[in-house]
Design an enzyme around this catalytic site. Structure first.
Site, PDB file in Angstrom:
ATOM      1  N   GLU A  43      27.123  32.125  38.077  1.00  0.00           N
ATOM      2  CA  GLU A  43      28.215  31.372  36.558  1.00  0.00           C
ATOM      3  C   GLU A  43      29.643  32.154  36.891  1.00  0.00           C
ATOM      4  OE1 GLU A  43      27.305  29.611  34.906  1.00  0.00           O
ATOM      5  OE2 GLU A  43      25.006  30.354  34.495  1.00  0.00           O
ATOM      6  N   CYS A  52      35.722  30.016  30.242  1.00  0.00           N
ATOM      7  CA  CYS A  52      35.621  29.884  31.739  1.00  0.00           C
ATOM      8  C   CYS A  52      36.099  28.153  31.464  1.00  0.00           C
ATOM      9  CB  CYS A  52      34.303  29.506  31.960  1.00  0.00           C
ATOM     10  SG  CYS A  52      32.884  29.786  31.342  1.00  0.00           S
TER      11      CYS A  52
HETATM   12  P1  NAD Z   1      35.829  39.809  37.821  1.00  0.00           P
HETATM   13  O1  NAD Z   1      35.361  38.247  38.331  1.00  0.00           O
HETATM   14  O2  NAD Z   1      37.336  39.545  37.501  1.00  0.00           O
HETATM   15  O3  NAD Z   1      34.718  40.675  36.942  1.00  0.00           O
HETATM   16  C1  NAD Z   1      33.252  40.089  36.734  1.00  0.00           C
HETATM   17  C2  NAD Z   1      32.508  41.247  36.880  1.00  0.00           C
HETATM   18  O4  NAD Z   1      32.587  41.731  38.451  1.00  0.00           O
HETATM   19  C3  NAD Z   1      33.274  43.269  35.994  1.00  0.00           C
HETATM   20  O5  NAD Z   1      32.333  43.488  35.513  1.00  0.00           O
HETATM   21  C4  NAD Z   1      33.973  43.338  37.710  1.00  0.00           C
HETATM   22  O6  NAD Z   1      33.927  44.773  37.301  1.00  0.00           O
HETATM   23  C5  NAD Z   1      32.569  42.603  38.965  1.00  0.00           C
HETATM   24  N1  NAD Z   1      33.043  43.467  40.171  1.00  0.00           N
HETATM   25  C6  NAD Z   1      34.688  42.985  40.296  1.00  0.00           C
HETATM   26  N2  NAD Z   1      34.409  42.741  42.081  1.00  0.00           N
HETATM   27  C7  NAD Z   1      32.622  43.099  42.365  1.00  0.00           C
HETATM   28  C8  NAD Z   1      32.250  43.235  43.275  1.00  0.00           C
HETATM   29  N3  NAD Z   1      32.294  42.935  44.596  1.00  0.00           N
HETATM   30  N4  NAD Z   1      31.026  43.576  43.414  1.00  0.00           N
HETATM   31  C9  NAD Z   1      30.026  43.736  42.559  1.00  0.00           C
HETATM   32  N5  NAD Z   1      30.438  43.360  41.203  1.00  0.00           N
HETATM   33  C10 NAD Z   1      32.148  43.437  40.722  1.00  0.00           C
HETATM   34  O7  NAD Z   1      35.972  38.582  36.806  1.00  0.00           O
HETATM   35  P2  NAD Z   1      36.945  38.877  35.323  1.00  0.00           P
HETATM   36  O8  NAD Z   1      38.144  38.685  35.530  1.00  0.00           O
HETATM   37  O9  NAD Z   1      35.922  39.945  34.064  1.00  0.00           O
HETATM   38  O10 NAD Z   1      36.525  37.525  34.968  1.00  0.00           O
HETATM   39  C11 NAD Z   1      37.391  36.187  34.226  1.00  0.00           C
HETATM   40  C12 NAD Z   1      36.504  35.323  35.181  1.00  0.00           C
HETATM   41  O11 NAD Z   1      35.215  34.751  34.529  1.00  0.00           O
HETATM   42  C13 NAD Z   1      37.226  34.019  35.135  1.00  0.00           C
HETATM   43  O12 NAD Z   1      37.088  33.243  36.712  1.00  0.00           O
HETATM   44  C14 NAD Z   1      36.267  32.820  34.122  1.00  0.00           C
HETATM   45  O13 NAD Z   1      36.197  31.269  34.890  1.00  0.00           O
HETATM   46  C15 NAD Z   1      34.638  33.943  35.238  1.00  0.00           C
HETATM   47  N6  NAD Z   1      33.551  33.629  33.544  1.00  0.00           N
HETATM   48  C16 NAD Z   1      32.840  32.197  34.147  1.00  0.00           C
HETATM   49  C17 NAD Z   1      31.238  31.895  32.897  1.00  0.00           C
HETATM   50  C18 NAD Z   1      30.796  30.870  33.045  1.00  0.00           C
HETATM   51  O14 NAD Z   1      29.381  31.246  32.930  1.00  0.00           O
HETATM   52  N7  NAD Z   1      31.180  30.100  34.520  1.00  0.00           N
HETATM   53  C19 NAD Z   1      32.076  32.430  32.198  1.00  0.00           C
HETATM   54  C20 NAD Z   1      33.083  33.523  31.226  1.00  0.00           C
HETATM   55  C21 NAD Z   1      34.502  33.715  32.586  1.00  0.00           C
END
Ligand code: NAD
Length: 485
Positions: free
Chosen positions: A245, A279
């Protein structure tokens, strides 16, 4: 739990060798120290989850549902404490945190009951002595990787269906908002059998161990598209089940003839709720050229009514953004737009009313086009960009001219335009007239670079089962086509 938060592995709280700090985005003060899992810690959590899997999956669904119901009741009992902690680490207003905690509990009860009706099926057999069963089995250990903006709810959209279908879990919360998850596990999930739920905190490297490990067949991830693509790349050789997602760039089209004042009220909410860190926040608005100026005036007057504040000091419309880094991205989008001819209608930078905290003034840009970053990349903050269009087909083409396909909204009282919109727009959720609501029984997820999965509803349950076909012949006699008969 004091202000020193630990890892949760195999039913025990474990202190890691290293730790990191979590700050309140409204004050920038450090509010907790959290254990930073090492690779060995993550592997121990995976081993605990693998060890618990066999027994958990063999429990009758009623037994698993009883665990879910009792944890959901505990969440509601502790709603106020969890909501306050969520507001403190994430910054959102307290009523929004309360709503998130409440919906987290509801997701558990929904899936506990839904799964009781879940069964496989029997396919029509080719012969009279045959039975063809289609059965659904849990995968094993699910790695649940969660973002900062809805830390409890988006965890539960994975955790509830995964657990009720018999999987076990290793949770990786966002490094920015891990506290409410750890506290929820401590207060509400202590009764679960050891190892069924584990939680490891830290940065990207912790998530990468889950993504790379052979004994984690499923990664259920919500977060940015950039991280999602990294996960695809890192796990490609293992053909893991990826439930992604990712980011969005949601559009809102005001159809010809729609009331621009009402549209402005809707967008002042859907573009700025949770400080634009949803999001499916409205980030792009397309408005008929003839009513563009009227609409922009109506939107600006409403956006300027929004009051920013620290949730611990009262009820405000908007909290801070999560971090200084999030400000940098918005600043970049705004300056790129202004350099290329856009107009700053209101806002446009860090709020001057706060000495501390990541408060960003709600911002509206007009005169934008699709070459600008604010119309191409996810802004993920309190910024709405408005563009005029000449006819409805052009508006739909503009909505689809994006890498993203998460959600899209159209305001219209004309059913033919509404139908044209939902039939032609490439997005996982379409709202007609009322932006943002999710429905626990209806699937949520994105198309294109916004994702490949669906959460909620029956589709959300199916994401956590593997389908198996069993061909069973009761007739032990040899078949004519066998060799040597
Ligand atoms: P992010 O991608 O920075 O981090 C999300 C998670 O991934 C964190 O726990 C982080 O530590 C982990 N992570 C980072 N790099 C990784 C890797 N290489 N391997 C595994 N895990 C890793 O996102 P964020 O800033 O916390 O959240 C905001 C983003 O989330 C926005 O882009 C938003 O649109 C998206 N979002 C999407 C939905 C949806 O349902 N589509 C819902 C909410 C948020």
């Amino acid at each position: 739990m004091s202000n020193n938060y630990q890892l949760y592995i195999g039913g025990k709280w474990v202190k890691a060798e290293q730790s990191f700090e979590v700050s309140n985005p409204a004050t920038e003060q450090v509010i907790a120290s959290v254990s930073q899992a090492s690779e060995a810690d993550v592997i121990r959590a995976i081993e605990a989850a693998s060890g618990a899997f066999g027994e958990w999956k063999r429990k009758p669904v009623d037994t698993r549902a009883a665990y879910m119901h009792s944890a959901a009741a505990a969440i509601l009992l502790n709603l106020e404490e969890l909501a306050e902690l969520l507001s403190r680490e994430q910054g959102k207003p307290l009523p929004e945190s309360r709503a998130e905690v409440e919906w987290t509990a509801k997701t558990m009860t929904y899936y506990a009951e839904l799964a009781k009706n879940e069964s496989g099926r029997i396919a029509p057999a080719a012969g009279n002595t045959q039975l063809n069963l289609i059965i659904k089995e849990p995968y094993g250990v699910v790695g649940a990787i969660v973002p900062f903006n809805y830390p409890l709810l988006l965890l539960m959209w994975k955790m509830a269906p995964a657990l009720i279908m018999g999987n076990t879990l290793v949770i990786k919360p966002s490094e920015l908002t891990p506290l409410c998850t750890l506290r929820m596990l401590e207060l509400c999930f202590a009764e679960y059998p050891r190892g069924v739920i584990n939680c490891v905190t830290g940065f990207a490297d912790v998530g990468r161990v889950l993504v790379n490990h052979d004994d984690v067949p499923v990664i259920a991830f919500t977060g940015s598209t950039e991280t999602g693509v990294n996960i695809i790349r890192d796990s490609a050789a293992k053909n893991k089940k990826l439930h992604l997602e990712m980011g969005g760039k949601d559009a809102f089209v005001i159809a010809p003839g729609a009331d621009v004042e009402l549209a402005a009220s809707a967008i002042a909410w859907s573009g700025f709720y949770n400080s634009g860190q949803v999001c499916t926040s409205t980030e792009r608005v397309y408005v008929p050229r003839g009513v563009h100026d009227e609409f922009v005036r109506a939107l600006v007057s409403r956006v300027e009514m929004l009051v920013l504040g620290d949730s611990s000091k009262g009820d405000f419309d908007l909290g801070p953004m999560i971090s200084a880094k999030a400000h940098e991205k918005l600043d970049k989008h705004i300056s790129n737009a202004l350099e290329n001819g856009a107009i700053l209608e209101t806002g446009g930078g860090k709020s001057m009313y706060f000495e501390k905290g990541h408060f960003y003034t709600p911002t509206v840009l007009s005169g934008v086009d699709h070459d600008m970053l604010c119309m191409r990349e996810e802004s993920f903050g309190p910024l709405v960009s408005v563009m005029a269009y000449d006819d409805f087909d052009e508006a739909i083409a503009l909505v689809n001219d994006s890498l993203f396909g998460l959600g899209a909204c159209c305001r219209t009282g004309d059913p033919l335009l509404a139908k044209k919109f939902y039939e032609n727009v490439k997005a996982g959720t379409i709202w007609i007239n009322d932006p943002l609501p999710d429905n626990i029984a209806a699937p949520f997820g994105g198309m294109k670079m916004s994702g490949n999965a669906r959460e909620l509803g029956m589709e959300g349950l199916d994401s956590f089962v593997e389908i198996k076909h069993v061909h069973w012949d009761f007739d032990l006699a040899a078949k004519d086509h066998w060799v040597g008969i």
